[in-house]
Scaffold this active site. Structure first.
Site, PDB file in Angstrom:
ATOM      1  N   LYS B  76       0.870  -1.188   0.000  1.00 52.74           N
ATOM      2  CA  LYS B  76       0.000   0.000   0.000  1.00 52.74           C
ATOM      3  C   LYS B  76       0.901   1.230   0.000  1.00 52.74           C
ATOM      4  O   LYS B  76       1.927   1.249   0.692  1.00 52.74           O
ATOM      5  CB  LYS B  76      -0.896  -0.028   1.240  1.00 52.74           C
ATOM      6  CG  LYS B  76      -1.906   1.114   1.329  1.00 52.74           C
ATOM      7  CD  LYS B  76      -2.838   0.935   2.531  1.00 52.74           C
ATOM      8  CE  LYS B  76      -3.846   2.073   2.638  1.00 52.74           C
ATOM      9  NZ  LYS B  76      -4.783   1.900   3.773  1.00 52.74           N
ATOM     10  N   SER B 151      -9.927   2.099   3.077  1.00 54.68           N
ATOM     11  CA  SER B 151      -9.028   2.878   2.254  1.00 54.68           C
ATOM     12  C   SER B 151      -8.042   2.028   1.448  1.00 54.68           C
ATOM     13  O   SER B 151      -7.446   2.519   0.499  1.00 54.68           O
ATOM     14  CB  SER B 151      -8.238   3.855   3.125  1.00 54.68           C
ATOM     15  OG  SER B 151      -7.332   3.152   3.974  1.00 54.68           O
ATOM     16  N   SER B 175     -10.180  -0.308   7.245  1.00 55.25           N
ATOM     17  CA  SER B 175      -9.580  -0.137   5.916  1.00 55.25           C
ATOM     18  C   SER B 175      -8.880  -1.362   5.349  1.00 55.25           C
ATOM     19  O   SER B 175      -8.441  -1.344   4.196  1.00 55.25           O
ATOM     20  CB  SER B 175      -8.589   1.033   5.928  1.00 55.25           C
ATOM     21  OG  SER B 175      -9.277   2.245   5.939  1.00 55.25           O
TER      22      SER B 175
END
Lengths: 92, 481
Positions: B76, B151, B175
């Site tokens: 990420k 997210s 998330s």
């Protein structure tokens, strides 16, 4: 809502135009209406929980471990001169 | 071979059926061919990946390989990667080349994993739909008109589309678990403090936790072995021994007590409730016992979270001032103008809203009423979980109220978007580990089952999930993109 958006935006150092303030106002009102329910909950004699495991912050030995890396870090800066970060003039 | 789990890929590498360089190229080719439809990567690091794969092949040939050596993965774009752009999906950090590796990155590098690139996300991890990225929306690979969740939407979409067998992710209020559920993959948010936060760009420091997305619970266990552990560079990291997360995977579920919170099922969509109850019954058939429990204060999670997370966000994001790194506005007339315009230009709309809310609840006259009160109610929620864990070994429920929603559907009302995380927020507030695993489909879109454990009981969650994945094949379903 007692949310004075221009004042809070100033505290947060975010420039906002009149149009942006008008656009964000109803969204912030929705968020604050949801949050306002909190105030009614009885928390008499309840201690705040700041961190989920309630651990103490650990302290390391008081010895120097960092090496000088200002050249590496200042490569990322928008403006640098003589090893110093440059900002607009502050003192007249 | 791109459908293989990490365990299967490791066997193929060890047996010499494929080299890490060939495997890496296979995934890079898939990314090049398919990611234009999904936008799940911000940066693809092909050259870096092939160099890491070459080094991995050398270790594989000399018998120095570990269980993850040569396995491709993605990070990420919230984890700092030395010499590689680390943007947090924000214009503010569009020009930021991290000068060091996050501990998570170092650990997975040391394990011999191969980084394919950095995945897209909601800006500064604030969002539930991946519609808040400076680099554009991520699409759900099951139907590109729908959101992948957020997210960590890029990591979830990439793993679901088999563009990578595993990706790192972070979870501040759901998330990891929410996008894992909406994309039909497995995702673990470990206990707060179990995985180092050093080099993971901060959003809300008492809630943030790095974790893993993969196809199976077994793969998550393999990666947790390399990723978890104390880090003296993160003062909230917990100094406890790291178990081998794979050793309990085969344990029987006999005698396991699972609690179903009645509050998680009140008003729940009937199709979702049916799938979750079906999954619970499957675990019961394997020897677990089910019992209803109550978490009476969990209904306050949403307002508590949306005071504490914005408050911590407003403090953490104060560092972006246009002076030392990140975006700087043109021709500032004075220092105040430099701060105000750099931040106005660098942050997106949702990030600004959260900074404003956080600044407000921390400001003079409102701190006690909002921030301190939220921390007190946080304790009431934590007390509910501690009491529940006196009676049961783990908690089971839905991850989300519904399957994925259409792009744009909730964009105008932040509160309706925030409700996507209604079942995941409390886990962060109390610091427990939470696991999402695929549990079926609603109208062709995947949904997840959530398991919440006692602090540091990740191995037990992974055991239950692994046993569930032995008798179901939801985790093997993949989208046809």
């Amino acid at each position: 809502m007692s949310f004075d958006i221009p004042k809070v935006a100033y505290l947060a150092r975010i420039a906002m135009s009149e149009e942006e303030i008008a656009a964000v106002k109803p969204k912030l009102e929705n968020v604050m209406a949801m949050i306002d329910d909190l105030v009614k909950i009885d928390t008499t004699n309840v201690a705040p929980l700041a961190s989920p495991l309630e651990q103490y912050q650990t302290l390391r030995e008081d010895v120097v471990t960092e090496t000088d890396q200002h050249v590496t870090y200042q490569k990322l800066a928008p403006k640098v001169a003589a090893d110093l970060y440059l900002v607009p003039q502050v003192i007249e | 071979m791109f459908t293989y789990s990490i365990k299967e890929l490791a066997h193929a590498l060890a047996a010499g059926k494929i080299s890490s360089q060939e495997l890496t190229q296979l995934y890079l080719d898939r990314i090049a061919a398919l990611d234009p439809k999904l936008n799940s990567f911000i940066t693809v690091t092909a050259e870096h990946a092939l160099a890491q794969a070459k080094a991995a092949d050398k270790k594989l040939s000399t018998g120095e390989a570990g269980p993850l050596t040569g396995i491709p993965m993605a990070h990420k774009d919230i984890f700092c990667t030395n010499g590689i752009k680390t943007s947090c999906a924000s214009k503010m950090l569009d020009n930021f080349i991290a000068p060091y590796d996050a501990t998570v990155v170092s650990k997975l590098n040391d394990a011999g994993m191969v980084m394919l690139g950095k995945t897209n996300m909601d800006e500064f991890a604030m969002g539930s739909s991946n519609e808040n990225s400076f680099y554009g929306n991520v699409k759900n690979p099951w139907n590109i008109d729908y959101v992948p969740g957020g997210s960590s939407g890029g990591s979830a979409a990439a793993v679901a589309a088999r563009l990578a067998p595993m990706a790192t992710a972070t979870d501040t209020g759901g998330s990891i678990r929410q996008p894992a559920a909406l994309c039909g993959i497995s995702g673990l948010k470990p206990t707060y403090g179990r995985v180092s936060r050093w080099g993971m760009i901060a959003f809300a420091s008492s809630l943030d936790q790095g974790g893993i997305m993969a196809q199976t619970a077994e793969d998550i266990a393999l990666v947790m072995n390399a990723m978890a552990g104390h880090d003296e560079k993160d003062s909230t990291s917990i100094d406890l021994p790291v178990p081998d997360y794979t050793t309990k995977l085969q344990d029987s579920l006999k005698g396991l007590k699972i609690g179903l919170p009645k509050e998680y099922f009140e008003g729940l969509d009937p199709k979702m409730a049916e799938l979750i109850h079906t999954a619970a019954k499957a675990l019961e058939a394997q020897g677990a016992t089910l019992q209803e429990i109550s978490l009476p204060n969990v209904k306050h999670s949403l307002p508590v979270y949306y005071v504490i997370a914005p408050a911590e966000c407003s403090a953490n994001l104060a560092r972006y001032d246009g002076v030392r790194y990140g975006h700087r506005c043109d021709n500032p007339k004075d220092l105040l103008d430099l701060y105000q315009r750099s931040r106005a230009e660098g942050f997106g709309a949702e990030v600004k809203r959260r900074i404003l809310v956080g600044t407000y609840v921390l400001s003079a006259g409102y701190y006690d009423a909002y921030y301190l009160q939220a921390q007190k109610v946080r304790r009431l929620i934590a007390n509910d979980f501690h009491a529940a864990f006196e009676k049961v070994d783990m908690i089971l429920g839905p991850v989300t109220p519904n399957a994925a929603f259409k792009s744009g559907e909730k964009a105008q009302d932040p509160v309706s978007m925030y409700l996507s995380d209604i079942y995941t927020l409390a886990t962060n507030l109390v610091g427990s580990p939470g696991l999402s695993i695929p549990a079926g489909f609603i109208d062709g879109l995947p949904v997840g089952l959530q398991l919440i454990g006692k602090h540091f009981d990740e191995a037990r969650l992974l055991n239950v999930a692994h046993q569930y994945q032995q008798i179901t094949d939801w985790h093997k379903q993949m989208p046809s993109i």
